[in-house]
Design an enzyme around this catalytic site. Structure first.
Site, PDB file in Angstrom:
ATOM      1  N   SER A   5       0.777  -1.349  -0.194  1.00 23.98           N
ATOM      2  CA  SER A   5      -0.048  -0.228  -0.028  1.00 23.98           C
ATOM      3  C   SER A   5       0.595   1.456  -0.088  1.00 23.98           C
ATOM      4  O   SER A   5       2.346   1.003   0.595  1.00 23.98           O
ATOM      5  CB  SER A   5      -0.697  -0.157   1.145  1.00 23.98           C
ATOM      6  OG  SER A   5      -1.211   1.283   1.722  1.00 23.98           O
ATOM      7  N   TYR A  33      -2.312   0.068  10.021  1.00 19.25           N
ATOM      8  CA  TYR A  33      -2.656  -1.079   8.476  1.00 19.25           C
ATOM      9  C   TYR A  33      -1.439  -0.509   7.982  1.00 19.25           C
ATOM     10  O   TYR A  33      -0.630  -1.520   7.283  1.00 19.25           O
ATOM     11  CB  TYR A  33      -3.585  -0.408   8.403  1.00 19.25           C
ATOM     12  CG  TYR A  33      -3.602  -0.734   6.503  1.00 19.25           C
ATOM     13  CD1 TYR A  33      -3.967  -1.630   5.934  1.00 19.25           C
ATOM     14  CD2 TYR A  33      -3.302   0.386   5.949  1.00 19.25           C
ATOM     15  CE1 TYR A  33      -4.172  -2.583   4.926  1.00 19.25           C
ATOM     16  CE2 TYR A  33      -3.546  -0.276   4.354  1.00 19.25           C
ATOM     17  CZ  TYR A  33      -3.707  -1.121   3.804  1.00 19.25           C
ATOM     18  OH  TYR A  33      -4.406  -1.297   2.717  1.00 19.25           O
TER      19      TYR A  33
END
Length: 359
Positions: free
Chosen positions: A163, A188
């Protein structure tokens, strides 16, 4: 373009985890259209509307049925399928949890995938603040199970989702894969950076060719309801105010889903060449290479929807970053490709689907 670039191989078996998710669904649809044998794996959790995930699977079932056949099973009783001809794609869906090692091992044992695309993960930056343990199970334990299964079945290529969030507090732009990413601002992001480190160690120790993909704000039809463009659309059409963080002073490198899938198609059958240490390991950014200001994004979405939003301006939220901006020079050098769909066209495509889906 890489001198050893190989055209897409439709004879391989492709395992896509997170097949009922946004990117997983679009990738599976593309693989089926190419005539590939695809194994989809997903736990269908309720992080967001499960009916949307089922709608994606129904689409894949319809595509596969029109091509040849579809088989569906649960992780506890996975049925073996006859091989399909290379000219017609086939899809097998297995429901199971990535953190369940037995389910993952059975999956690899039964289907012996050649290429593994790990897109299953607990997504969402803000959700990780309230539900940290969900990220440890899915993004760390689950990914370890994938790595171990790849180790023991000798897959030809492991491709996995990272990501743009890994860039965290980095101020240098555009973000390059050569930049240090030691300052994540959410759990995350930390789990995604951990995935890259875990993959590197398994590549080095066991020779598993692996490619990590740092996705930049992916959007499009059948998207994730927790993403801003999706939730904004729902609220705008319902006449409810949308929350605009940092008073709208934010930039995102919005990347249309078709560009993401095209980039992945280029990469899947082209594992990394050995680096200076002899490891077949690589990270790519996949982003539009053109960050847009949040307020321009909202204005474009309003135009596509044909309705103006009620706006509530708020300060920056924990875990958010000011901007994302992808350096895609490696993607261009290796595959002569970069995402290029303009925001206006991508949002128009999303809105057309959104209005049709939600009537």
């Amino acid at each position: 373009m890489r001198s050893d670039f190989k055209p897409f191989d439709t004879t391989k078996t492709y395992l896509v985890t997170g097949a009922a998710g946004f990117i997983g669904f679009h990738l599976c649809r593309r693989l089926l259209s190419l005539g590939c044998k695809v194994i989809g794996f997903d736990n269908l959790n309720d992080y967001y509307d499960v009916s949307l995930k089922q709608a994606r699977l129904d689409q894949l079932a319809s595509i596969a049925s029109s091509l040849s056949f579809l088989s569906s099973s649960s992780s506890s009783s996975v049925s073996s399928l006859p091989a399909s001809s290379p000219s017609s794609g086939s899809f097998t869906f297995v429901e199971g949890d990535l953190a369940d090692k037995t389910a993952v091992d059975n999956l690899f044992s039964l289907y012996s995938p050649s290429v593994v695309v790990n897109l299953a993960a607990q997504a969402g930056v803000r959700y990780s603040i309230d539900n940290p343990y969900a990220y440890l199970q899915s993004n760390l334990v689950g990914f370890l199970n994938i790595l171990e299964a790849c180790r023991h079945t000798h897959v030809s290529h492991l491709v996995y989702a990272s990501s743009s969030s890994v860039y965290g507090m980095n101020s240098k732009i555009p973000f390059s894969t050569s930049d240090k990413v030691d300052n994540p601002v959410s759990l995350y992001a930390a789990t995604k950076k951990s995935n890259e480190l875990m993959a590197h160690s398994y590549t080095h120790l066991y020779g598993i060719p692996s490619t990590g993909l740092r996705f930049f704000t992916v959007y499009g039809p059948y998207g994730r309801p927790d993403m801003a463009y999706f939730s904004f659309s729902k609220k705008i059409m319902a006449g409810e105010p949308i929350k605009i963080f940092n008073n709208g002073d934010m930039y995102r490198d919005f990347t249309y889903i078709d560009d993401i899938v095209q980039g992945m198609e280029n990469i899947l059958c082209n594992p990394p060449v050995p680096n200076e240490h002899g490891d077949r390991y690589k990270i790519y950014n996949i982003g539009n290479n053109k960050p847009e200001k949040l307020m321009f994004f909202i204005e474009t979405l309003e135009q596509c929807l044909g309705k103006e939003a009620k706006k509530e301006f708020l300060p920056m939220q924990p875990g958010d970053v000011y901007q994302t901006y992808a350096d895609v020079s490696d993607l261009i050098a290796d595959f002569d490709f970069k995402p290029s769909t303009p925001l206006s066209l991508g949002l128009a495509s999303f809105v057309a689907w959104f209005k049709s889906y939600y009537k």
